[in-house]
Design an enzyme around this catalytic site. Structure first.
Site, PDB file in Angstrom:
ATOM      1  N   GLU A  55       0.799  -1.229   0.000  1.00  0.00           N
ATOM      2  CA  GLU A  55       0.000   0.000   0.000  1.00  0.00           C
ATOM      3  C   GLU A  55       0.833   1.282   0.000  1.00  0.00           C
ATOM      4  OE1 GLU A  55      -2.816  -0.260   3.218  1.00  0.00           O
ATOM      5  OE2 GLU A  55      -3.894  -1.910   2.276  1.00  0.00           O
ATOM      6  N   GLU A 106      -5.049  -8.902   1.134  1.00  0.00           N
ATOM      7  CA  GLU A 106      -5.719  -8.544   2.388  1.00  0.00           C
ATOM      8  C   GLU A 106      -7.207  -8.342   2.128  1.00  0.00           C
ATOM      9  OE1 GLU A 106      -4.137  -5.214   4.662  1.00  0.00           O
ATOM     10  OE2 GLU A 106      -2.082  -5.818   4.194  1.00  0.00           O
TER      11      GLU A 106
HETATM   12  C1  GBH Z   1      -4.339  -2.203   5.550  1.00  0.00           C
HETATM   13  O1  GBH Z   1      -4.533  -0.851   5.261  1.00  0.00           O
HETATM   14  C2  GBH Z   1      -2.926  -2.418   6.038  1.00  0.00           C
HETATM   15  O2  GBH Z   1      -2.139  -3.040   5.047  1.00  0.00           O
HETATM   16  C3  GBH Z   1      -2.853  -3.184   7.311  1.00  0.00           C
HETATM   17  O3  GBH Z   1      -1.574  -3.046   7.859  1.00  0.00           O
HETATM   18  C4  GBH Z   1      -3.942  -2.727   8.244  1.00  0.00           C
HETATM   19  O4  GBH Z   1      -3.849  -3.335   9.492  1.00  0.00           O
HETATM   20  C5  GBH Z   1      -5.266  -3.078   7.609  1.00  0.00           C
HETATM   21  O5  GBH Z   1      -5.379  -2.575   6.341  1.00  0.00           O
HETATM   22  C6  GBH Z   1      -6.477  -2.610   8.395  1.00  0.00           C
HETATM   23  O6  GBH Z   1      -6.536  -1.216   8.430  1.00  0.00           O
HETATM   24  O7  GBH Z   1      -7.780   7.010   9.809  1.00  0.00           O
HETATM   25  O8  GBH Z   1      -6.057   8.329   8.809  1.00  0.00           O
HETATM   26  O9  GBH Z   1      -5.508   6.879  10.628  1.00  0.00           O
HETATM   27  C7  GBH Z   1      -5.759  -0.510   4.686  1.00  0.00           C
HETATM   28  C8  GBH Z   1      -5.793   0.968   4.459  1.00  0.00           C
HETATM   29  C9  GBH Z   1      -4.790   2.296   6.169  1.00  0.00           C
HETATM   30  C10 GBH Z   1      -7.159   2.343   5.768  1.00  0.00           C
HETATM   31  C11 GBH Z   1      -4.987   3.041   7.458  1.00  0.00           C
HETATM   32  C12 GBH Z   1      -7.361   3.048   7.061  1.00  0.00           C
HETATM   33  C13 GBH Z   1      -6.447   4.571   8.639  1.00  0.00           C
HETATM   34  C14 GBH Z   1      -5.995   5.926   8.289  1.00  0.00           C
HETATM   35  N1  GBH Z   1      -5.965   1.623   5.738  1.00  0.00           N
HETATM   36  N2  GBH Z   1      -6.217   3.751   7.459  1.00  0.00           N
HETATM   37  S1  GBH Z   1      -6.372   7.118   9.472  1.00  0.00           S
END
Ligand code: GBH
Length: 446
Positions: free
Chosen positions: A172, A354
């Site tokens: 990502e 994922e």
């Molecule tokens: C994935 O990200 C990751 O690869 C994994 O590590 C993670 O544990 C999993 O998904 C579940 O989230 O609200 O601004 O703090 C997915 C994309 C990245 C979406 C982090 C939500 C939160 C950003 N995600 N995000 S924020």
């Protein structure tokens, strides 16, 4: 309209990979052991107010010490594949130069342990834990990052080699560039659009460089990368909303797809970023386009977009089921995403690297009846099966995640595991969803 059918369980292709995924910083702990250097998440998690509860990955799931029994758990679910990431700071504590043999020893044990249990190891080289030493030199926007990343990748490959079934360069990259260097909600917490565009550019070059370097080694392992991708919907048919949706699609999805498949950034986004665009050689992006064996797809939810920007809580689906993250549950999106992707980019193969959800699990006398998560997995697997029937070459599915773990800025408050972790005792307990997945996979594999 949503697909309401509940057809008989479809048969997936023979040799389909059934797995679970994790990442190093989220589960390993042992951040000070065996010569590991500090990562940007060790630093960031200590800045007050950045991570919920001020939590860090210092201990996490203690997987660094429990890897063998954790692999037993994976094998016990009837799976044949395991996706994990390698922590750069364990391999090169200063980011460049000196290789820490003890770090490689750990991943060698893990890879051999997986193989002994009939699990194909699928390695991600970068899942967000940059050595702090490299951030001190500028981090991903730095022009030497492609070279440093390639040195690191070759050190990993030199030890693990072809025992690993696949190497993905990045997990990502949008999250690294956007959350890490623009909005600053992930490490290193920089808030600078220009830096984030530069980071995304260097990441593309770094990806191309590693793929070329590993090809030059004549590796038998499959090579690819992992993107977070979303179906994008306009909140209404208004021209402004449709236009905004198109732009978000370019910034979120195509900004990462076009370089690796076409050697360039999408024109609409480049134009929109014009004022913030750093002085970079866009022609050089051609080197990011290297033949790949697979594209890893992380799918969680769709984006609803209106003129003001993207929102996952958009008004068009107020009744939709939501996860504990507030994300809309939208299984059809997986079918849509894959068929759209394949029409546009024709990757030779896709892996769902994922897919999963956090819910407010209720721990009840040693059991977790996580019906919502079970339904989530079932619904997405149904849509995945449809996509395969419609001709999309999907080679495997990795549920996120093997176990509850460190959910970045949310600390330990969000549980994505199909296995419950008691962080006090480090006890693992299969949730109902894990049992369901185990039985589903057993029915698939005679
Ligand atoms: C994935 O990200 C990751 O690869 C994994 O590590 C993670 O544990 C999993 O998904 C579940 O989230 O609200 O601004 O703090 C997915 C994309 C990245 C979406 C982090 C939500 C939160 C950003 N995600 N995000 S924020």
């Amino acid at each position: 309209p949503p697909d309401q059918r509940t057809p008989a369980e479809g048969k997936f292709p023979a040799n389909f990979l059934w797995g679970v995924a994790t990442s190093a910083y989220q589960i390993e702990g042992a951040t000070q052991e065996d010569g590991r250097g500090p990562s940007i998440w060790d630093t960031y998690s200590r800045i007050p107010g950045k991570v919920l509860g001020g939590e860090s990955g210092d201990v996490a799931c203690d997987h660094y010490h429990r890897w063998a029994s954790d692999l037993d758990l994976v094998a016990g679910l009837n799976l044949n594949a395991y996706r994990f990431s390698v922590a750069w700071p364990r391999i090169m504590p200063e980011g460049t130069g000196r290789v820490n043999a003890a770090g490689l020893d750990f991943y060698e044990r893990l890879v051999d342990g997986a193989l002994e249990r009939g699990l194909q190891p699928h390695v991600t080289l970068y899942h967000w834990d940059l050595p702090q030493a490299l951030q001190d030199r500028g981090g991903w926007p730095h022009p030497d990052m492609p070279e440093w990343f390639t040195d690191y990748a070759l050190a990993v490959y030199g030890r693990l080699g072809n025992r690993v079934a696949s190497y993905a360069t990045f997990n990502e990259p949008w999250c690294t560039a956007e959350l890490g260097y623009h909005v600053g909600r992930h490490a290193p917490g920089v808030q600078d659009l220009r830096a984030s565009l530069l980071a995304s550019y260097q990441i593309q070059l770094a990806h191309g460089s590693v793929i070329r370097a590993l090809r030059a080694e004549n590796t038998r392992a499959e090579l690819g990368t992992v993107l977070n991708l979303y179906p994008v919907d306009a909140a209404s048919g208004r021209a402004e909303d449709l236009h905004a949706a198109q732009l978000i699609d370019e910034k979120l999805n195509r900004w990462y797809l076009d370089p690796i498949f076409r050697g360039r950034f999408p024109a609409g986004a480049v134009a929109d970023y014009a004022e913030a665009m750093p002085e970079i050689d866009l022609q050089a992006l051609a080197s990011a386009q290297q033949p790949l064996d697979f594209l890893g797809v992380n799918y969680y939810f769709r984006q609803w977009v209106s003129e003001g920007g993207a929102s996952r809580a958009g008004p068009p689906s107020p009744d939709a089921e939501r996860t504990a993250m507030g994300w809309e549950v939208y299984p059809e999106g997986l079918h849509r995403l894959l068929t759209d992707l394949h029409r546009e980019y024709q990757a030779p193969k896709y892996l769902i690297t994922e897919n999963g959800a956090a819910f407010d699990d209720q721990w009840n006398n040693g059991e977790v009846h996580d019906e919502a998560r079970t339904r989530y997995l079932q619904g997405h697997l149904q849509q995945l099966h449809r996509a395969i029937q419609d001709g999309v070459p999907v080679g495997g599915y990795f549920a996120w995640s093997l176990m509850d773990n460190y959910e970045w800025a949310y600390g330990y408050s969000k549980r994505f595991g199909i296995v419950h972790v008691d962080y006090g005792t480090q006890q693992r307990t299969l949730k109902d969803s894990a049992k369901w997945y185990r039985d589903f996979v057993r029915r698939q594999r005679p």
